[in-house]
Design a protein around this motif. Sequence first.
Motif, PDB file in Angstrom:
ATOM      1  N   ALA A 181     -49.029  39.151 -11.342  1.00 48.95           N
ATOM      2  CA  ALA A 181     -49.839  40.234 -11.890  1.00 48.95           C
ATOM      3  C   ALA A 181     -50.742  40.826 -10.811  1.00 48.95           C
ATOM      4  CB  ALA A 181     -50.676  39.727 -13.052  1.00 48.95           C
ATOM      5  N   GLN A 182     -51.315  39.959  -9.970  1.00 48.94           N
ATOM      6  CA  GLN A 182     -52.202  40.489  -8.931  1.00 48.94           C
ATOM      7  C   GLN A 182     -51.416  41.121  -7.792  1.00 48.94           C
ATOM      8  OE1 GLN A 182     -54.700  40.742 -10.435  1.00 48.94           O
ATOM      9  NE2 GLN A 182     -55.860  38.912 -10.926  1.00 48.94           N
ATOM     10  N   LYS A 183     -50.212  40.604  -7.543  1.00 49.05           N
ATOM     11  CA  LYS A 183     -49.360  41.267  -6.546  1.00 49.05           C
ATOM     12  C   LYS A 183     -49.042  42.674  -6.999  1.00 49.05           C
ATOM     13  CE  LYS A 183     -46.525  37.548  -4.758  1.00 49.05           C
ATOM     14  NZ  LYS A 183     -45.165  37.053  -4.989  1.00 49.05           N
ATOM     15  N   ALA A 184     -48.852  42.831  -8.320  1.00 43.89           N
ATOM     16  CA  ALA A 184     -48.551  44.149  -8.862  1.00 43.89           C
ATOM     17  C   ALA A 184     -49.727  45.101  -8.650  1.00 43.89           C
ATOM     18  CB  ALA A 184     -48.225  44.050 -10.352  1.00 43.89           C
ATOM     19  N   ARG A 185     -50.924  44.545  -8.425  1.00 43.60           N
ATOM     20  CA  ARG A 185     -52.083  45.391  -8.146  1.00 43.60           C
ATOM     21  C   ARG A 185     -52.376  45.457  -6.648  1.00 43.60           C
ATOM     22  NH1 ARG A 185     -57.077  45.052 -11.965  1.00 43.60           N
ATOM     23  NH2 ARG A 185     -57.045  42.790 -12.004  1.00 43.60           N
ATOM     24  N   GLY A 186     -51.424  44.984  -5.865  1.00 44.30           N
ATOM     25  CA  GLY A 186     -51.532  45.182  -4.426  1.00 44.30           C
ATOM     26  C   GLY A 186     -52.184  44.059  -3.650  1.00 44.30           C
ATOM     27  N   VAL A 187     -52.385  42.888  -4.256  1.00 47.14           N
ATOM     28  CA  VAL A 187     -52.909  41.765  -3.486  1.00 47.14           C
ATOM     29  C   VAL A 187     -51.827  41.309  -2.518  1.00 47.14           C
ATOM     30  CG1 VAL A 187     -53.672  39.361  -3.607  1.00 47.14           C
ATOM     31  CG2 VAL A 187     -54.447  40.988  -5.288  1.00 47.14           C
ATOM     32  N   ASP A 188     -52.251  40.988  -1.308  1.00 44.20           N
ATOM     33  CA  ASP A 188     -51.300  40.593  -0.280  1.00 44.20           C
ATOM     34  C   ASP A 188     -51.648  39.170   0.153  1.00 44.20           C
ATOM     35  OD1 ASP A 188     -49.463  40.498   1.633  1.00 44.20           O
ATOM     36  OD2 ASP A 188     -50.238  42.171   2.828  1.00 44.20           O
ATOM     37  N   PHE A 189     -50.749  38.219  -0.155  1.00 42.95           N
ATOM     38  CA  PHE A 189     -51.075  36.823   0.154  1.00 42.95           C
ATOM     39  C   PHE A 189     -50.596  36.413   1.533  1.00 42.95           C
ATOM     40  CE2 PHE A 189     -50.573  36.915  -4.469  1.00 42.95           C
ATOM     41  CZ  PHE A 189     -51.844  36.531  -4.815  1.00 42.95           C
ATOM     42  N   SER A 190     -49.694  37.207   2.105  1.00 43.45           N
ATOM     43  CA  SER A 190     -48.995  36.681   3.277  1.00 43.45           C
ATOM     44  C   SER A 190     -49.424  37.322   4.586  1.00 43.45           C
ATOM     45  CB  SER A 190     -47.486  36.844   3.084  1.00 43.45           C
ATOM     46  OG  SER A 190     -47.213  38.159   2.670  1.00 43.45           O
ATOM     47  N   SER A 191     -50.434  38.191   4.573  1.00 41.04           N
ATOM     48  CA  SER A 191     -50.851  38.734   5.861  1.00 41.04           C
ATOM     49  C   SER A 191     -52.373  38.708   5.957  1.00 41.04           C
ATOM     50  CB  SER A 191     -50.335  40.165   6.027  1.00 41.04           C
ATOM     51  OG  SER A 191     -51.005  41.018   5.144  1.00 41.04           O
ATOM     52  N   GLY A 192     -52.882  38.963   7.160  1.00 34.97           N
ATOM     53  CA  GLY A 192     -54.311  38.958   7.381  1.00 34.97           C
ATOM     54  C   GLY A 192     -54.799  37.616   7.869  1.00 34.97           C
ATOM     55  N   GLY A 193     -56.071  37.573   8.270  1.00 35.27           N
ATOM     56  CA  GLY A 193     -56.642  36.344   8.817  1.00 35.27           C
ATOM     57  C   GLY A 193     -56.965  35.346   7.727  1.00 35.27           C
ATOM     58  N   LEU A 194     -57.568  34.242   8.160  1.00 30.77           N
ATOM     59  CA  LEU A 194     -57.868  33.145   7.244  1.00 30.77           C
ATOM     60  C   LEU A 194     -58.817  33.608   6.129  1.00 30.77           C
ATOM     61  CD1 LEU A 194     -56.969  30.224   7.151  1.00 30.77           C
ATOM     62  CD2 LEU A 194     -59.156  29.602   8.202  1.00 30.77           C
ATOM     63  N   VAL A 195     -59.869  34.344   6.523  1.00 34.03           N
ATOM     64  CA  VAL A 195     -60.867  34.788   5.548  1.00 34.03           C
ATOM     65  C   VAL A 195     -60.230  35.723   4.533  1.00 34.03           C
ATOM     66  CG1 VAL A 195     -63.048  36.013   5.242  1.00 34.03           C
ATOM     67  CG2 VAL A 195     -62.704  34.550   7.239  1.00 34.03           C
ATOM     68  N   LYS A 196     -59.394  36.627   5.020  1.00 34.79           N
ATOM     69  CA  LYS A 196     -58.759  37.602   4.149  1.00 34.79           C
ATOM     70  C   LYS A 196     -57.833  36.889   3.155  1.00 34.79           C
ATOM     71  CE  LYS A 196     -56.270  41.892   4.202  1.00 34.79           C
ATOM     72  NZ  LYS A 196     -55.047  42.424   4.749  1.00 34.79           N
ATOM     73  N   ARG A 197     -57.136  35.886   3.664  1.00 35.34           N
ATOM     74  CA  ARG A 197     -56.217  35.159   2.785  1.00 35.34           C
ATOM     75  C   ARG A 197     -56.977  34.338   1.747  1.00 35.34           C
ATOM     76  NH1 ARG A 197     -50.766  33.085   5.688  1.00 35.34           N
ATOM     77  NH2 ARG A 197     -50.579  34.799   7.153  1.00 35.34           N
ATOM     78  N   ALA A 198     -58.101  33.746   2.172  1.00 37.77           N
ATOM     79  CA  ALA A 198     -58.910  32.970   1.233  1.00 37.77           C
ATOM     80  C   ALA A 198     -59.451  33.893   0.150  1.00 37.77           C
ATOM     81  CB  ALA A 198     -60.043  32.282   1.969  1.00 37.77           C
ATOM     82  N   LYS A 199     -59.855  35.100   0.573  1.00 40.05           N
ATOM     83  CA  LYS A 199     -60.382  36.066  -0.394  1.00 40.05           C
ATOM     84  C   LYS A 199     -59.322  36.476  -1.401  1.00 40.05           C
ATOM     85  CE  LYS A 199     -64.320  38.528   1.451  1.00 40.05           C
ATOM     86  NZ  LYS A 199     -64.703  39.621   2.351  1.00 40.05           N
ATOM     87  N   ALA A 200     -58.077  36.534  -0.935  1.00 39.05           N
ATOM     88  CA  ALA A 200     -56.984  36.936  -1.822  1.00 39.05           C
ATOM     89  C   ALA A 200     -56.765  35.908  -2.927  1.00 39.05           C
ATOM     90  CB  ALA A 200     -55.703  37.140  -1.021  1.00 39.05           C
ATOM     91  N   LEU A 201     -57.303  34.685  -2.724  1.00 35.51           N
ATOM     92  CA  LEU A 201     -57.117  33.649  -3.731  1.00 35.51           C
ATOM     93  C   LEU A 201     -58.070  33.798  -4.920  1.00 35.51           C
ATOM     94  CD1 LEU A 201     -56.479  30.429  -1.660  1.00 35.51           C
ATOM     95  CD2 LEU A 201     -54.861  31.737  -3.020  1.00 35.51           C
ATOM     96  N   VAL A 202     -59.195  34.502  -4.698  1.00 32.77           N
ATOM     97  CA  VAL A 202     -60.188  34.647  -5.776  1.00 32.77           C
ATOM     98  C   VAL A 202     -59.574  35.243  -7.049  1.00 32.77           C
ATOM     99  CG1 VAL A 202     -62.346  35.760  -6.448  1.00 32.77           C
ATOM    100  CG2 VAL A 202     -62.124  34.720  -4.197  1.00 32.77           C
ATOM    101  N   PRO A 203     -58.815  36.352  -6.932  1.00 35.11           N
ATOM    102  CA  PRO A 203     -58.216  36.912  -8.163  1.00 35.11           C
ATOM    103  C   PRO A 203     -57.211  35.989  -8.843  1.00 35.11           C
ATOM    104  CG  PRO A 203     -58.047  38.451  -6.326  1.00 35.11           C
ATOM    105  CD  PRO A 203     -58.503  37.166  -5.760  1.00 35.11           C
ATOM    106  N   ILE A 204     -56.780  34.937  -8.146  1.00 35.48           N
ATOM    107  CA  ILE A 204     -55.865  33.977  -8.762  1.00 35.48           C
ATOM    108  C   ILE A 204     -56.662  32.873  -9.431  1.00 35.48           C
ATOM    109  CG2 ILE A 204     -53.911  32.420  -8.376  1.00 35.48           C
ATOM    110  CD1 ILE A 204     -53.402  35.281  -7.534  1.00 35.48           C
ATOM    111  N   LEU A 205     -57.628  32.329  -8.654  1.00 41.18           N
ATOM    112  CA  LEU A 205     -58.324  31.131  -9.119  1.00 41.18           C
ATOM    113  C   LEU A 205     -59.186  31.384 -10.350  1.00 41.18           C
ATOM    114  CD1 LEU A 205     -59.224  29.386  -5.770  1.00 41.18           C
ATOM    115  CD2 LEU A 205     -57.507  28.768  -7.460  1.00 41.18           C
ATOM    116  N   ILE A 206     -59.897  32.504 -10.373  1.00 38.91           N
ATOM    117  CA  ILE A 206     -60.790  32.739 -11.510  1.00 38.91           C
ATOM    118  C   ILE A 206     -60.018  32.823 -12.829  1.00 38.91           C
ATOM    119  CG2 ILE A 206     -62.428  34.369 -12.545  1.00 38.91           C
ATOM    120  CD1 ILE A 206     -63.579  34.734  -9.755  1.00 38.91           C
TER     121      ILE A 206
END
Lengths: 272, 287
Positions: A181-206
Amino acid sequence: MKNIAFGQYYPAHSPLHAMDARMKVILSVLYIVAAFLCKNVLAFGALLVSAAVLLILSRIPARIVLRSLRPLFFIMLFTAVLNLFFATGTSVLVSFWRITIYVEGVYSAVFMLVRIIVLIFGTSIFLTYTTTPIALTDAIESLLSPLRLIRFPAHEFAMMMSIALRFIPTLMEETSKIMNAQKARGVDFSSGGLVKRAKALVPILIPLIVSSVRRADELAMAMECRCYRGGKGRTKMKVSHLRIGDFAALACMIAFGATLLYLNHRGIGYTM
Amino acid sequence: MAVLTLEHVSYIYGEGTPFEIRALDDVSLSVREGTVTGIIGHTGSGKSTMVQLFNGLEKPTAGRVLLDGKDIWAEPKKMRDIRFRVGLVMQYPEYQLFEETIRADIAFGPRNMGLTEEEISRRTKEAAAFVGLEEALLDRSPFELSGGQKRRAAIAGIMAMRPEILVLDEPAAGLDPRGRDAILEGIRAYGKETGSTVIIVSHSMEDMAAYCDDIVVMAQAKVCLSGTRDEVFANAKRLTDVGLDVPQITHLMMKLRARGVAVPEGIYTVEAASAALRKLFGKGHTV
């Protein structure tokens, strides 16, 4: 996500599937002990043969069981390499620069590798592949029940375990749904630095935490509605019985352990 | 003009395990630009799998998915752009809300697109208006809202990306009739005002009949029937064969016609039936 073998019961008709789960728990503990009894080439050879026999008895395709080794590949590699380079002994195999590899190192590396593989094979064949999670938790409850004398909540412990096991696949499914669902809104899990990737996890974890809490609440409510009050006075619909086959299996395992001890004394080559 | 096309697409879950399931079996279909297309079928007919192929969340085991004639898997690195063009609202989307306010949650998609702040806030407002969320609600936490309001907020989150194709998987599931109509109206309004193509997955024939131009009927992982609404409902027999049915009001009209009442064909909503009967019996009658 869907290929994770953890806790994956493999339905088949085999003598191992038919065994009493309590006996399988006991046997897998004994098997672990057996794996640590081995000290030389003969004993480890016998251990490998026994793993193969278990595999054949279970009637599970080898590639399915081999898949359970994959997540532990790096641990196995690491252990083997450590043993290879750091075990010391008397006979030098090769020596270059500051590194010396002893024959004993090669032996212990191979032994450790065999031991880890057989441990995973044995426990996953006995416990996860041939035993349903329900049968497994029932078995653990039954085996722990003597501890009730010292007020250990065996039933509650088993219930917690079975709920946890039951919800692993549900949570994994939920996770992949939310990720999609979040990928459909443009979340990108596979690129960017460590911080960016960790941030991408917030919309999943909550959403995942919120839904887990909601689910736990609903489950508690549903159990309450069916008057669940813990294990006291609760009877079972399916009562399992130990049969002759189960005791025969136990006897085989003990005989196997004795054989290993005997083989340990027929010293050929390196002894651990 | 077909904007989205599936060419001989198959999808298999858990290939090579005892749990193997063929979710889609050699499915071909095309969706006309600017229409509202309904995909209908029973649970397990492959609808939900199909929508996840539309925006590249799943890769077909065989076959091709074409968007404007181009294979979406030609450049997997650009999949994010495809997902902004084909907006997918998954089933029960209200469970995916995570921001502190509804406003921020709706803005999440547009923000990922890298739009300017003004554009983001414009689109957020516009999307909220489509689904009928009042301005006052936008600064509340998603967890203070009712189920129906959360659902609308989640749909607005996709609309705010202004996708050329809006795909919704069971957007009205589990809502009361009023909430269902409000959401479906909002979706239709989005399609009309932006000229976008809309694809709705549902198992309610009544909803499909009321809102869709084209209908695709799925059964046992295959397309069993597809075409315009009239074409599909003309095949009432095929529909009942796969356990689906024409809308109840259509049934009633068919029965009336069989008894010699001259109601026209192709009536799928209670409103249309009411109008037809009024016309037939004159203004004085109330139906």
